[in-house]
Design an enzyme around this catalytic site. Structure first.
Site, PDB file in Angstrom:
ATOM      1  N   PRO A   1       9.526  -5.764   2.140  1.00  0.00           N
ATOM      2  CA  PRO A   1       8.486  -4.795   1.838  1.00  0.00           C
ATOM      3  C   PRO A   1       8.586  -3.495   2.626  1.00  0.00           C
ATOM      4  O   PRO A   1       7.893  -2.529   2.304  1.00  0.00           O
ATOM      5  CB  PRO A   1       7.203  -5.543   2.216  1.00  0.00           C
ATOM      6  CG  PRO A   1       7.613  -6.537   3.234  1.00  0.00           C
ATOM      7  CD  PRO A   1       9.054  -6.866   2.978  1.00  0.00           C
TER       8      PRO A   1
ATOM      9  N   ARG B   1      -1.669   4.909   7.957  1.00  0.00           N
ATOM     10  CA  ARG B   1      -2.484   4.753   6.755  1.00  0.00           C
ATOM     11  C   ARG B   1      -3.798   5.505   6.889  1.00  0.00           C
ATOM     12  O   ARG B   1      -4.021   6.219   7.865  1.00  0.00           O
ATOM     13  CB  ARG B   1      -2.734   3.270   6.502  1.00  0.00           C
ATOM     14  CG  ARG B   1      -1.449   2.520   6.154  1.00  0.00           C
ATOM     15  CD  ARG B   1      -1.735   1.079   5.850  1.00  0.00           C
ATOM     16  NE  ARG B   1      -2.958   0.980   5.071  1.00  0.00           N
ATOM     17  CZ  ARG B   1      -3.601  -0.156   4.817  1.00  0.00           C
ATOM     18  NH1 ARG B   1      -3.138  -1.277   5.299  1.00  0.00           N
ATOM     19  NH2 ARG B   1      -4.708  -0.152   4.107  1.00  0.00           N
TER      20      ARG B   1
ATOM     21  N   ASP C   1       0.780  -1.227   0.000  1.00  0.00           N
ATOM     22  CA  ASP C   1       0.000   0.000   0.000  1.00  0.00           C
ATOM     23  C   ASP C   1       0.815   1.282   0.000  1.00  0.00           C
ATOM     24  O   ASP C   1       0.252   2.347   0.144  1.00  0.00           O
ATOM     25  CB  ASP C   1      -0.991   0.008   1.149  1.00  0.00           C
ATOM     26  CG  ASP C   1      -0.278   0.019   2.484  1.00  0.00           C
ATOM     27  OD1 ASP C   1       0.961  -0.039   2.505  1.00  0.00           O
ATOM     28  OD2 ASP C   1      -0.975   0.093   3.492  1.00  0.00           O
TER      29      ASP C   1
ATOM     30  N   TYR D   1       5.595  -2.798  10.966  1.00  0.00           N
ATOM     31  CA  TYR D   1       6.562  -3.812  10.556  1.00  0.00           C
ATOM     32  C   TYR D   1       7.394  -4.144  11.782  1.00  0.00           C
ATOM     33  O   TYR D   1       8.052  -3.255  12.331  1.00  0.00           O
ATOM     34  CB  TYR D   1       7.468  -3.294   9.431  1.00  0.00           C
ATOM     35  CG  TYR D   1       6.781  -3.213   8.088  1.00  0.00           C
ATOM     36  CD1 TYR D   1       6.547  -4.362   7.346  1.00  0.00           C
ATOM     37  CD2 TYR D   1       6.374  -1.991   7.563  1.00  0.00           C
ATOM     38  CE1 TYR D   1       5.927  -4.296   6.119  1.00  0.00           C
ATOM     39  CE2 TYR D   1       5.747  -1.911   6.326  1.00  0.00           C
ATOM     40  CZ  TYR D   1       5.530  -3.071   5.610  1.00  0.00           C
ATOM     41  OH  TYR D   1       4.918  -3.013   4.401  1.00  0.00           O
TER      42      TYR D   1
END
Lengths: 734, 734
Positions: free
Chosen positions: A393, A309, A63, A317
Site C-alpha cells: 500500500p 494527512r 486514503d 509506513y
C-alpha cells in the site's frame, strides 16, 4: 469454473425465493464497486450493489488519491469536494544516512511531476471519498441505486447459451441477507491503543441506517437475481473470483510493514530541552518535514515513509526489520502491536524524537504481489480492484487502481448495455486493465525492494541500495504512482499500430478498424505531440468563444458516457484553413456520417448525444464570431434552447486567469490544427488531420452500433434496446 | 417609535402565550436574514429566524453575485458551490447607435475590473444561493437554527431600562403563526405566459416541508419571544422599520423597466432567411453577444441590459419608454404584460430579431431610490437589506448589498453577545452601512440616468447622453458594482485619521483608539500600498511554509469571528530583520499583551482563538525552517495536536501554480515587511511597522473585552458571559 451452467456453491434451487432482473449486479461496495455504481447511475442502468459488511466498520483505510483519481472524481462531478477537504501532498523529502550514519534530508522533489496534471497527489479519509460517491450515486440514479449492506452472494451461474444474446440475463446470483451479527467484521483486538480497525464511516446519513435496518429485517431470507452483467469488487479474498475458479498469481515477500495514523509531536525544542543543546542546528528539521511526504532510509533500522494527512494526522509506513515470516512464509500477525511498530519507527527516525497521544488507526501487512489470471468470464462477469491485484500500500495505489479499473469498465458496460456500443469493446477491459495491474506489480516490486533495502554504505557496498538509484526510481515511480503513465494498447477503442496482444495483456481483442504503419502513426501523432494516443487527455485552459469564460478543457470532458471528437480548428481566419474546417464539417454533417447514425443516446444534447463535437480554435476571440465563423454542426441549434454555446472554445488570453497556451501545450500547430477522438474515460483514441474524416468514421463504425444509412430505419440492435434515437432531437429550423 | 416601553401594534398582553428567550431574533429569511443566521450559527448564539411567507413562493428573483459577495460566501465555506453552478459574467459589450441610428457593438470591457478580485461577477438563481445558506446554517448550528416560515411578528417592544445590561433581554416580540393560506403571497396574475412570480424554491428538502407543516399545525397560536437583539430583514415594506417609526427617505423616478428571464433564440440565419440577405455580415453578431452582459442604447426606443444566466437563460432589463407614471407618480402595474415588455425589447434590439419559447419569470418596476433614516434602535434592534435601502435592480446590487449589510453586522453582534467585544462596536453598523447605502443610491442615480437617457445624436445634442460619458461611468460603476470600492471610515474598528461622522453616515461612533495625522497615516499606509485601511483585504497566492501547498491568502481569513494580525515578516534570513520579528513577537507573547487577555473565545485554536496571528515571510521557503526561524507564538504548540502548521506562509514560487508575488501585489517591502490588523469580515483595520506593537495593543484594547492584566483574574464581563477562556488551552510543554 461456474460457467458451465452449474453453480459452484449453494446451488440448490428454491422456487419460493423472490427473483428479480437487473442490468448490473455489483458485488462489493469498496472503492471499485462504488465507482462502478457511479457509472451505472449516470448511464441509467438498473443496478444493484451489495456488500456483506455492515456500513459501520471498515477494515483498512486507504486514503491516497493520485492525480488521475482526482481527475476521475472531477469528471464525475465531485473532484472539488475531495480537493477541498484533502491534504495536498506537494513535496517529497528524501532522508538518507550521512557518512556518520545519521539521517539527513538529501533532496526535495515535487510529489506530482510538474506539468503532468492540474491536480496533485492528495490524502483524504476513505470514508469521506465513499461519502462523495454515495451522494453522487444518489443524485444521478434519482435515489434508485443504494448500497445494500449485510447481503451475501451464495451462488453464481452463467448460462453460456445466452451470453451472446444482448437481451438475455445470463448470470444468476443467489443472495442471502445477513443478521447484524454476521455482517459485522471480526475485530483484530489485542491492543490498548486501538483495535486496529477503523470504526465508523463519517457523516452517516439517516437513510442508510434505515436501509441497513431494512436489510436486517430480511435477515436469513434469500433472493435470486438474474443479471445481464455482474462485477465482482469483493476484495483480495474475492468470493466472485473464487467462484469463477480464477486465481491470483504471484507470492508474498518476506517484507513486513506496520502502518500507524497518529498526530505526531515531540517534546524537544532546543531552547527548553538541555538534551538537545549539543545538536547541530539542522538536526531539528525533521520536525518541519513532517507535513511533507518523506522517504527515510535509516542506516540499519529499516525505512519509514511519512504521509501527511488532514487535521494534523500523519500516516507512518514503518518497516519491521525484526519481524520475519515463519517457515510457512507468513508472519504471525497476532504478535504485532502498535508498541512494536512505533518502537521500530523511533529507531528509524533516531536521533530525532517522535511521540503521539492520538492514534487513529493502525495495522500491519506483509508485502504480496499478485495479479489475477482472468479479469472476466464471457464478458458477463468482471473482476476489479483487489479481487485481481494485490500489492504493497505504500505507493498509495490500492484505492486508485481499483477505482481506475471500474472507471475503465463502467462506461463500456453502460454503452453496451444500452445498445450504443458493440459488445466486443468489453474485451478491452481485461487487455487494458490486466496490463496495468502487471505494470503495477512490476513497479511495486522494484520500489519495495529499493525502499526496504539497506542503504549502501559506499560505492563498494554491493548488497546495499544506492540512494542515487533509489531517488531515480522514486522520481520515475512517481510518474507511475500519479496514475498518468497508463498507455492503452491497440484495439477497436484505440487506433494505433502494433500487436494488440503484445501491447495489452496478451488476450484477444478486436483490432483497430484502421491499420497503419508505425511511420504513418508517428506522422499523425506529431500533429498533437502533447496528446499521445492511448493516454489520458491532459488539461489546459481555453476560453469559451461566446462568453470568454476560462475553462480547464478537461472540465468539458465529463463522465457522461459520450465519446468526443475534438476539432483543433486552427486559425479559422485564414481562408484556406476555414475551407478545411468547412470540408471536415460537411462530411461530419452528411447523412452517412456516424454522427447522424448513432443509436441509444438519451437525446439530451441532440445530434451530440452519443458523440459530442468540441472545437478549440486558435484565432483571436475578438476577431471571431460563433455564428459567422463556425459551421452549425459545431454548435447545433435546437428549438426552445437555441444555439449551443458550450461547444466552441478558443486558445486566447483570459482577463483574469492568464493564458492557457493550449495549442502550445498540446503540441498542435496553430495554423493547421488537427482532429482528436477522445473516449468517455478521457483516453485518447486517435489523432489525425482534418482530411482524415474517413478514419473518424471507421473508428466509430468499429465500436458503436450505427443505424443503417441506406434506408434510414433503425437497425435491429436499436430496436432491441429501446431509447431515444439521438438524432431525432436535432430539429431543423429551416 | 416603539422604544418607549409600549408596543405599537397588537400590544395586548396574553399571559397564556408561551414565552422564550433567544440571543437573536431575525425577522425575514431573504438574503440579508439568512446571512445574519449564518453568522449566528457559527458564533454559537441561540437564534431564531422567522419569515411570514411560506417557502414555496418567492416574489422577485435576485440573481447577481458580485465579486465581493462571492468572497463572502467563500469565507463562509460555500463560495465554491456558487462558483461551480453560476454563470460567470466575464465580458460586457456596449452597443450604441451608429451614424444611421443602427445599434453597433462599440466596446468590450471586462465585467469585473482586472486584478481586483480572484472571483468575478456571476449569476445564479437566488433559490440555489438560499439553499447553500440553509445547508451551511444547518451544519454550523448543528441543526438548531431553522427558518420558521409562516410566522408573523405582531408587536415589538424595547425596554429602554435594560438596553445597557448585557445580560438582559430588552426586546420583546410577539409572534403569530399563520395558516397556509395566509402565508402564501398573492399572485399577480393576468398573463398567459407566466404569473409573474417564481413558483418554487429549488431542491426543497423534506425536513423543511415537515417544518412548515409544524408551523401550520400551530396556526393562529401566538408566542412571546424575549431577545437580546432583533434584526429586521423584512424587505422594502419592513414591518420592523415601520414599527420602530423609522422611514425611508427618497423618491420614485418616472423610469419604468420590465424584466424577463427567457431562453432567447432567433429564427434568422443569413443563408436560410431571404429577409436577411441584404444585411451586412456583422449584423448577426448580436446573437453571439447574448452570452455576454450587454448594455444596449437604442437611438429612440430606450435601453436594454442583457444578463446571461445559467442553463442558456438570459435576463433582459427592458426600458419601457411608452409607460409613464400617472398623476400620483405611480405607474399602473396591472397594465404591464410580458407581451408589452417583450415588444419594447424587440424595438430596442431592432434590426436584430429575438424571440423565445420559455419565459421563466418576469416582472416590472419603477426605479425608486430610498435610504433608511436609522439602521438601528439602541443597538438592540437592527435593520438590514431592502428594509433600509431600495434602488434599481439592474446593477445587480440588491441581494449583494443586503447580504453585505448582515455580513458586516453578524460578527459584531456575535462578538458582543458572547462578551468577546465591547458593545460600542455595534454603533459602527449604522455608520458603515448607511454610508454604503447612500453611496449606492448616488451610484444608482447616476447610472440609471445615463442608462435610461436617450443617446446623444452628436456632440451638440445637449439633452442626449454622451456614450463616452456612459462608458466611463459604466467602467467606474463596475468598481462599485463588484462591491470592492467600500471604504469604511474611522472608528474603534478602523484606525485611520479623519472625522468619524464625516467618513461614516454622520452618526456617532467611538473614535479610533489611536489618533494620528493624515501624514503619519499615509506613511504607514505606504508600508502596504495594496492593503488600504478601511477596505477589504485582497487575495494573492502564498505557500504554506510546512507543506508547500499554495493558498489564496483570503482562504486563510475565513468567517469564524476572529480578528487577525498578519505579520509580513519580510526576509527573516537577514539577522536585523529576524531581530525585529523576534522583538515584535516578544511583545505579542508578553503576559500584558492583548493576546493573552482575550475572553470568551471557544479555545479551539488555543492562544489564537480570538485573534489569530498569521505570518507571510519573503525569504525562500527552502532556506527557512518553521521551528528554527519563527518564534513559537507564530505557530503555537498544543498538547495532543503538536505544532500549528497552518499559520506561517511564504511568498515563494509554487511547483504547479505559479508565483503569487504577494509582497509585490500587496505593495509590501520584501526586506522590512509590516503588520496588518484584519477584522473578522476581512476589512483592513490598521497597517503599521513591526515596531508599532503599542498600536496593535491599543486597537484591541479599544474594541475587545480584555482580562485584567494586574491580577490575571477574569474581568466582570468575562464572568458575565461564560465561555472557555482562550488562553487556558495554551498548554506549555516546558
Amino acid at each position: 469454473m461456474a460457467t458451465n451452467g452449474t453453480s459452484v456453491r449453494g446451488g440448490q434451487t428454491d422456487n419460493n425465493q423472490p427473483a428479480s432482473n437487473v442490468d448490473v449486479l455489483i458485488i462489493g461496495a469498496g472503492p471499485a464497486g462504488i465507482m462502478a455504481a457511479a457509472w451505472m447511475a449516470r448511464m441509467g442502468l438498473k443496478t444493484r450493489i451489495i456488500d456483506k459488511r455492515n456500513t459501520k466498520v471498515f477494515c483498512g483505510q486507504a486514503d491516497g488519491l493520485n492525480a488521475r483519481s482526482l481527475e476521475m472524481l472531477d469528471s464525475l462531478g465531485f473532484g472539488d469536494r475531495a480537493w477541498k477537504e484533502a491534504n495536498h501532498m506537494i513535496e517529497i523529502c528524501l532522508w538518507n544516512p550521512d557518512e556518520n550514519g545519521i539521517i539527513r534530508r538529501s533532496d526535495r522533489v515535487p510529489d506530482t511531476p510538474v506539468g503532468l496534471s492540474r491536480l496533485q497527489q492528495s490524502t483524504l479519509h476513505q470514508g469521506r471519498i465513499e461519502r462523495f460517491f454515495l451522494d453522487n450515486i444518489k443524485k444521478y440514479s434519482n435515489d434508485t441505486i443504494k448500497v445494500e449492506r449485510g447481503v451475501l452472494p451464495e451462488s453464481l451461474e452463467i448460462d453460456q447459451g445466452k451470453v451472446e444474446d444482448q437481451n438475455a440475463y445470463p448470470v444468476t446470483v443467489k443472495l442471502r441477507f445477513l443478521t447484524e451479527e454476521e455482517a459485522a467484521p471480526k475485530q483484530l483486538g489485542g491492543s490498548k491503543v486501538s483495535d486496529g480497525l477503523f470504526r465508523s464511516n463519517l457523516f452517516q446519513e439517516a437513510d442508510e441506517d434505515a436501509l441497513i435496518k431494512q436489510t436486517y429485517d430480511r435477515a436469513g431470507a434469500g433472493e435470486t437475481v438474474h443479471a445481464k452483467y455482474v462485477i465482482g469488487c469483493d476484495g483480495a479474498r474475492s468470493w466472485t473470483r473464487t467462484t469463477l475458479g480464477f486465481e491470483l498469481e504471484g507470492e508474498a515477500t518476506d517484507m513486513i510493514w506496520g502502518v500507524m495514523d497518529i498526530i505526531p509531536f515531540t517534546d524537544f525544542r532546543e531552547y527548553t530541552n538541555p538534551e538537545l543543546k549539543g545538536w547541530k542546528t539542522d538536526m531539528r528539521l525533521c520536525q518541519a518535514d513532517i507535513r511533507c511526504r518523506c522517504a527515510i532510509h535509516s542506516a540499519t533500522h529499516g525505512s519509514l515513509m511519512i504521509i501527511p494527512r488532514e487535521n494534523n494526522i500523519v500516516r507512518l509506513y514503518i518497516q519491521l526489520v525484526e519481524v520475519k515470516p515463519d517457515a510457512s512464509g507468513r508472519a504471525d500477525r497476532s504478535k504485532i502491536t502498535p508498541e512494536l511498530i512505533f518502537n521500530a519507527a523511533k529507531k528509524i527516525i533516531d536521533p530525532y524524537k517522535i511521540d503521539y497521544e492520538v492514534c487513529d488507526w493502525w495495522t500491519a501487512y506483509q508485502i504480496g504481489q499478485r495479479v489475477g489470471t482472468n479479469f472476466d468470464a464471457h464478458q458477463r462477469v468482471f473482476l476489479a480492484g483487489d479481487a485481481v491485484h494485490t500489492h504493497s500500500p505504500k505507493a498509495g495505489q490500492g484505492m486508485n487502481i481499483s477505482m481506475q479499473d471500474c472507471y475503465n469498465l463502467g462506461w463500456k458496460l453502460g454503452l453496451v448495455c444500452r445498445g450504443i456500443a458493440q459488445p466486443s469493446i468489453l474485451k478491452t477491459y481485461q487487455s487494458e486493465r490486466r496490463r496495468v495491474a502487471r505494470d503495477l506489480i512490476e513497479f511495486d516490486n522494484r520500489f519495495a525492494r529499493l525502499f526496504s533495502g539497506r542503504p549502501a554504505k559506499d560505492i563498494m557496498d554491493a548488497e546495499g541500495v544506492s540512494m542515487d538509484e533509489f531517488k531515480e526510481a522514486f522520481v520515475q515511480g512517481n510518474m507511475f504512482a500519479c496514475g498518468l503513465s497508463v498507455d492503452y494498447g491497440p484495439s477497436n477503442l484505440v487506433l494505433k499500430p502494433g500487436d494488440a496482444g503484445e501491447h495489452g495483456d496478451g488476450s484477444d481483442v478486436v483490432p483497430p478498424a484502421v491499420s497503419m504503419s508505425e511511420a504513418d502513426f508517428d506522422r499523425k501523432q506529431a500533429l498533437a505531440a502533447g496528446i499521445p494516443v492511448g493516454m489520458r487527455f491532459n488539461s489546459f485552459q481555453v476560453l469559451n468563444q461566446s462568453d470568454a469564460r476560462p475553462w480547464q478543457f478537461q472540465k468539458r470532458l465529463p463522465a457522461d458516457g459520450r465519446f468526443r471528437v475534438v476539432l483543433f480548428a486552427g486559425d479559422v481566419h485564414h481562408a484556406q484553413q476555414k475551407a478545411r474546417v468547412e470540408a471536415f464539417c460537411a462530411k461530419l454533417n452528411a447523412p452517412s456520417s456516424f454522427l447522424h447514425r448513432t443509436v441509444g443516446g438519451d437525446g439530451r444534447d441532440g445530434l451530440h448525444s452519443v458523440v459530442e463535437i468540441l472545437t478549440i480554435h486558435s484565432a483571436k476571440r475578438w476577431d471571431t464570431e460563433l455564428l459567422r465563423d463556425f459551421p452549425e454542426v459545431l454548435h447545433p441549434f435546437r428549438k426552445a434552447t437555441g444555439w449551443s454555446y458550450d461547444k466552441v472554445y478558443v486558445d486566447d488570453v483570459s482577463y483574469h486567469e492568464g493564458f492557457g497556451e493550449a495549442y502550445k501545450n498540446y503540441g498542435v500547430n496553430k495554423e493547421r490544427g488537427c482532429v482528436v477522438i477522445v473516449r468517455p474515460d478521457q483516453y485518447v483514441a486517435w489523432v489525425g488531420d482534418l482530411e482524415d474524416f474517413d478514419k473518424v468514421q471507421a473508428y466509430f463504425e468499429g465500436c458503436l452500433m450505427l443505424k443503417d444509412y441506406a434506408n434510414e430505419v433503425e437497425s435491429s440492435v436499436a430496436a432491441i434496446v429501446p431509447g431515444t434515437v439521438a438524432a431525432s432531437d436535432n430539429i431543423s429550423v429551416e
